[in-house]
Design an enzyme around this catalytic site. Structure first.
Site, PDB file in Angstrom:
ATOM      1  N   LYS A   1     -32.906   2.735 -35.018  1.00 60.54           N
ATOM      2  CA  LYS A   1     -34.304   3.474 -34.602  1.00 60.54           C
ATOM      3  C   LYS A   1     -35.468   2.285 -34.874  1.00 60.54           C
ATOM      4  O   LYS A   1     -35.172   1.289 -35.986  1.00 60.54           O
ATOM      5  CB  LYS A   1     -34.514   4.591 -35.905  1.00 60.54           C
ATOM      6  CG  LYS A   1     -35.620   5.495 -35.435  1.00 60.54           C
ATOM      7  CD  LYS A   1     -35.802   6.746 -36.595  1.00 60.54           C
ATOM      8  CE  LYS A   1     -36.955   7.666 -36.241  1.00 60.54           C
ATOM      9  NZ  LYS A   1     -36.783   8.702 -37.496  1.00 60.54           N
TER      10      LYS A   1
ATOM     11  N   SER B  82     -37.594  13.194 -35.254  1.00 61.65           N
ATOM     12  CA  SER B  82     -38.085  12.007 -34.663  1.00 61.65           C
ATOM     13  C   SER B  82     -37.082  10.815 -34.150  1.00 61.65           C
ATOM     14  O   SER B  82     -37.272  10.097 -33.381  1.00 61.65           O
ATOM     15  CB  SER B  82     -39.064  11.373 -35.666  1.00 61.65           C
ATOM     16  OG  SER B  82     -38.318  10.781 -36.673  1.00 61.65           O
TER      17      SER B  82
ATOM     18  N   SER C 185     -35.231  14.874 -39.285  1.00 67.10           N
ATOM     19  CA  SER C 185     -35.439  13.827 -38.215  1.00 67.10           C
ATOM     20  C   SER C 185     -34.031  13.133 -37.729  1.00 67.10           C
ATOM     21  O   SER C 185     -34.007  12.497 -36.726  1.00 67.10           O
ATOM     22  CB  SER C 185     -36.486  12.761 -38.330  1.00 67.10           C
ATOM     23  OG  SER C 185     -37.657  13.158 -38.163  1.00 67.10           O
TER      24      SER C 185
END
Lengths: 493, 92, 476
Positions: free
Chosen positions: A77, A152, A176
């Protein structure tokens, strides 16, 4: 091959049937072919990926034993600081930022021989549940590109689900990792808070953030989690005495005999999608068939978890994001009139609206006159939520719940209504507040969209969720389904 | 609840246009209204949890471990001069 | 009707650690800008603090020295505000639960000692430095100081005059230097003071206070407090009201000005630092620190007075620093016969010469043993006190021993009565009129003869022997 598990790729590499370079080329090809429609990656440097793969092949040829993740591609990420390439947290405010350090987990991955594929899309500063707040545009769900992949860590989830990488790292502050894993039909584990070093991971809410693996199988999750875990003397919240057991071995379990699974009544409520409910109930029935005892339990303060979370997380975030002041790094507005103008305009231009909303919520909750009613109260409710779990774990070994009350929704469907968006994390947030390990794995489909089953264990008992999830995975085939549009065509270069 | 969005925005050093303020005001009120459900919970005598685990802080030895990396650390800085960060004039 | 002044002080004192509070950067003073920074003290994304163990130990030691309670569990909070020299946009500081609570410092007063309460001592990190001088539209930021550990020592509002405030600060300054918890070099900003000042009619509740910020010299602090007291009294006597605000002392214009800007009042939004779990220290750790605590200035002063019979003045001078006290004790050990002579020579002769030479006691060219050697020669009448001062000068110069200098320069005092008789006879022969006069009853001429004999002996004749022999020989 593209939809192979990490373990399968590892076996082929270890057997000499393929090379790290071939594996890297395969996934680079798929990224080139599919990232345009998914927007899962926000940074890719193919030459650098191949250089790492070559180095891994060289290591393998020069050493007797390969390292634990030798030659295996892993995407991360955009929240993980890496010395190679930009680290932007999908925010305009970090548009020109290059971290002069690696996050501790990145160091662990490199030391384990992994090939870092690139940076994946995310909600800006991890604030969101749909990967729509990214400064690089929304990410899409491979099962239906009109829908969101969750957030997320939506980019990591979409990339694994569409086999643009066999594994990825995400972070989980309120769900997330688990919620996007659920919405894209993959497996993701948020470890116990303190298990994985937070150093070098851009902070959202420091007392809740935890990094973890997102993969195609439970065993892959165990493999990656084992590689990134461990005490870090540079993170005062990284726990020194955390017991570590053989997580890979824990994945060899195929039944649930004697396992007491708690079914919290507060997680099966109105507002949840009927199909999701049916899938999760069916999953629990499967567990019973595998030998588990399903026990109804109560986590009475569950309904306050979202409210407590939306005080604590924004409060911590409002302070964590003060460092983006355009003095030492980060976006600075053109021609500031004075210091105040520099601050307010740079931050206005640099942050997206969801980030601003959270910063303002946090600043308000902490402000003079409101602290006790908001922040202190939320911390007390946090205590009660923790105690709920402690009591429940006196009765049961594990708790099983839906990961998300709904399957993936359409892009733009909830962007105008932040509160409804927040409520999509209703099943995952309490786990962060209590600092517990939580895993989501696929347990069905509703109208072609994946449904996730969440496993929650007491602190430091990751092996317990890994065993149960492995047994469930061995008895079902949900994890091996492939999104049709990204199927076996390959797109190989 | 009505909140003074501009005051909070000033605390957070974020410029808001009038339109943004007009949009954010009701949104924040809605969020805070939801948060106020917390007041239903009886928290009399309940300890506040700031950290998920009951752990003590580890300490660091008083040993210099860092060397001068100024050029590298300032590479992402918007404006520097002779090794100093440059900002619009600070008025005390 | 009279006014009563009420003063409370907040002292920011740099804890002298090798590294910063939360990272491994050096705290060395005077380095090139931003060369002692790292991702942690620059507040870069994802970076985390880890507390320096020595900062904790020194804070505890300071607390023990003022008789305070040590909180075995304390915690850190975030104090939120934007300033270009505050990298993270918050300062890590102990707000809710400091490591030290309570305690006191005794200051000398007209009617004996006065006890000033200490509310708390908490640890926090320093900010960097903003520089404006010589710059037009910009400021420059140096973050070498960012993250340096500080103790903030907060007093009760127990002081009633600028003089009391200064006395408190001097005691505190001496104490932290004594404990070696801080260099407390005021010019380097290692000991800075904020003063909360208000005035009231005696017996009335506390008046509105103003805060005088960031003063780093005793002289300015006194001037600023005196100025502020006058200003507040004028405001009230003119029918106005004192406004609660921060004021900055301008040492060039000799006046203070309000720091109130048009922006909103500060709202620091303190909350527990999530990156740092609670700080726990064990009672065993605290006891060990207590066991290693040196004798404190007050204890030393009293002991020097009672054990060695020193005057309060000498005792005070010699207990100013740990180095001075231990030097003095070494001197007494080497010259045990007369501790008062030791004190006198050290305080008046040696320290004066060191000051002239710009030296501290630690690098005195004359060692305690060496000075004792000189005092031994005075005690055994080898040289007079007057000659001894010349010998000390020479010792300062060359570092040689007293004996070597006395020998080399032939300064040995002459006590042999035969040799002195010979000189006396010469003097008498040269001054027959005075001899006549003395014998005629002018006793005062004795002084004249002593002077003449001493002069003729180049100061080396033992004055006692000279007196005695003169009386004898002048009888005729």
């Amino acid at each position: 091959m593209p939809f192979s598990s990490l373990s399968e790729i590892k076996s082929r590499l270890d057997a000499g049937e393929t090379s790290a370079v071939e594996v890297a080329q395969l996934y680079l090809g798929r990224i080139a072919a599919h990232n345009g429609s998914l927007n899962a990656f926000v940074h890719i440097d193919p030459a650098h990926v191949l250089a790492q793969a070559e180095a891994s092949d060289r290591y393998r040829s020069e050493h007797d034993a390969p390292r634990p993740l030798e030659g295996l591609p892993i995407a991360v990420k955009d929240i993980f600081c890496t010395q190679d390439g930009p680290t932007r947290c999908c925010s305009r405010i970090l548009e020109d930022f290059h971290a002069p350090y690696d996050a501790q987990v990145i160091t662990h991955l490199k030391e384990a021989g992994a090939v870092l594929v690139g940076k994946t899309n995310m909600d800006e500063f991890a604030m969101g549940s749909s990967t729509e707040t990214s400064a690089f545009g929304p990410c899409r769900n491979p099962w239906d590109i009109e829908t969101i992949p969750g957030g997320s860590s939506g980019g990591s989830a979409a990339a694994v689900a569409a086999a643009l990488t066999p594994a990825a790292l995400g972070t989980d502050t309120g769900g997330s990792i688990r919620q996007p894993a659920s919405l894209t039909g993959i497996t993701g584990l948020k470890p116990t808070y303190g298990r994985v070093s937070r150093r070098g991971i851009i902070a959202f809410a420091s007392s809740l953030d935890q990094a973890g693996a997102m993969t195609r199988t439970v065993k892959d999750t165990a493999m990656v989690t084992a590689a990134i875990s461990g005490h870090d003397s540079g993170d005062a919240t990284s726990v020194e005495s955390a017991p570590v057991v053989d997580w890979l071995g824990a994945c060899d379990v195929t039944d649930m005999k004697g396992l007491r699974i708690g079914r919290p009544k507060e997680y099966f409520i109105e507002g949840m999608d009927a199909g999701v409910r049916a899938s999760v109930e069916a999953a629990l029935e499967k567990c019973r068939e595998l030998g588990a005892e399903i026990i109804d339990i109560s986590l009475p303060h569950t309904k306050y978890a979202v409210a407590a979370y939306y005080v604590i997380a924004p409060s911590e975030a409002s302070a964590n994001l003060s460092r983006y002041d355009s003095v030492r790094f980060g976006h600075r507005c053109d021609n500031p009139e004075d210091l105040l103008d520099m601050y307010t305009r740079s931050r206005d231009e640099g942050f997206g609206s969801e980030v601003k909303r959270r910063i303002l919520t946090g600043a308000f909750a902490l402000s003079s006159g409101y602290y006790d009613a908001y922040y202190l109260k939320a911390q007390q409710v946090r205590t009660l939520i923790q105690q709920d779990f402690i009591k429940a774990f006196e009765q049961v070994d594990l708790i099983a719940t839906p990961t998300s009350p709904i399957t993936a929704f359409k892009l733009g469907e909830k962007t105008d209504d932040p509160l409804t968006m927040y409520l999509s994390d209703i099943y995952t947030i309490a786990v962060n507040l209590a600092g517990l390990p939580g895993l989501s794995q696929p347990c069905g489909f509703v109208d072609g969209m994946p449904v996730g089953l969440q496993w929650i264990a007491p602190a430091w008992r990751e092996e317990s969720v890994l065993s149960a999830a492995s047994a469930y995975e061995a008895a079902t085939e949900w994890h091996s389904r492939v999104p049709a549009a990204f199927g076996s065509d390959g797109g190989e270069s | 609840m009505d909140i003074d969005v501009n005051k909070v925005a000033m605390l957070a050093r974020i410029r808001l246009t009038d339109d943004e303020a007009a949009e954010l005001g009701p949104q924040l009120s809605g969020i805070l209204g939801y948060i106020e459900t917390l007041s239903e919970v009886d928290t009399e005598g309940v300890a506040a949890t700031a950290h998920p685990h009951d752990a003590a802080m580890p300490l660091r030895a008083n040993v210099v471990t860092n060397t001068n990396r100024r050029d590298e650390l300032q590479a992402s800085a918007p404006q520097t001069e002779s090794g100093l960060y440059v900002v619009p004039k600070v008025i005390e | 009707m009279s006014w009563e002044v009420v003063i409370g002080l907040e002292v920011h004192c740099q804890i002298n650690t090798r590294t910063k509070a939360f990272c491994g950067c050096s705290t060395r003073f005077g380095a090139e800008p931003n060369t002692q920074t790292c991702p942690v003290c620059l507040g870069m994304p994802g970076q985390l603090p880890v507390l320096n163990t020595v900062a904790v130990d020194k804070s505890i030691l300071t607390g023990l020295a003022i008789g305070a309670k040590i909180n075995l569990e304390s915690r850190f909070d975030r104090k939120n505000y934007f300033y270009p020299d505050l990298p993270k946009g918050y300062q890590i500081s102990q707000f809710a639960v400091p490591i030290v609570e309570g305690g006191h410092i005794d200051i000398p007063g007209k009617d004996g000692e006065k006890r000033i309460g200490v509310t708390r001592i908490h640890m926090e990190e320093d900010a960097g430095k903003s520089m404006h001088e010589g710059l037009e539209a910009v400021s420059h930021i140096d973050l070498n100081r960012s993250g340096v550990p500080l103790m903030e020592i907060v007093s009760e509002p127990d002081m009633r005059s600028a003089d009391e405030a200064i006395a408190y600060l001097k005691q505190l300054h001496q104490l932290v230097r004594f404990l070696e918890v801080s260099g407390a070099d005021m010019e380097k900003g290692q000991f800075r003071c904020d003063a909360n000042v208000s005035v009231r009619r005696p017996g009335e509740p506390l008046g509105t206070r103003t805060e005088l910020k960031n003063m780093n010299s005793f002289r300015f602090i006194k001037q600023a407090i005196d100025y502020e007291v006058m200003r507040q009294i004028e405001v009230i006597e003119d029918g106005g009201k004192v406004v609660q605000e921060s004021r900055l002392w301008d040492s060039v214009k000799n006046e203070s000005r309000s720091m109130r800007s048009k922006e909103e009042a500060h709202d620091y939004r303190y909350f527990p630092e999530p990156d740092l779990p609670p700080l726990r220290v064990s009672q065993e750790d605290v006891d060990a620190i207590r066991a290693g605590m040196p004798e404190l200035p007050g204890q030393l002063r009293r002991r020097f007075e009672t054990e060695f019979g020193l005057s309060p003045y000498d005792a005070d001078v010699l207990s100013q620093t740990r180095e001075l006290a231990s030097w003095y004790e070494s001197l007494v050990a080497a010259h045990p016969a007369d501790p008062k002579r030791c004190a006198n020579w050290m305080a008046n002769e040696l320290l004066g010469r060191l000051k002239e030479a710009g030296k501290e006691i630690e690098n005195s060219p004359v060692s305690a043993e060496s000075l004792a050697g000189l005092l031994d020669r005075i005690a055994d009448n080898t040289i007079s006190g007057k000659i001894a001062k010349d010998v000390l000068d020479a010792m300062m110069e060359s570092g040689a021993s007293a004996d070597a200098i006395i020998e080399e320069r032939g300064l040995k005092q002459v006590s042999d009565s035969g040799a002195i008789d010979a000189i006396i006879r010469e003097v008498m022969a040269a001054n027959p009129e005075q001899v006549e006069g003395y014998r005629g009853g002018k006793d005062k001429l004795m002084g004249f003869f002593v002077g003449q004999v001493m002069k003729a002996s180049r100061g080396q004749a033992n004055p006692g022997v000279v007196n005695q022999r003169l009386k004898e020989l002048l009888k005729g």
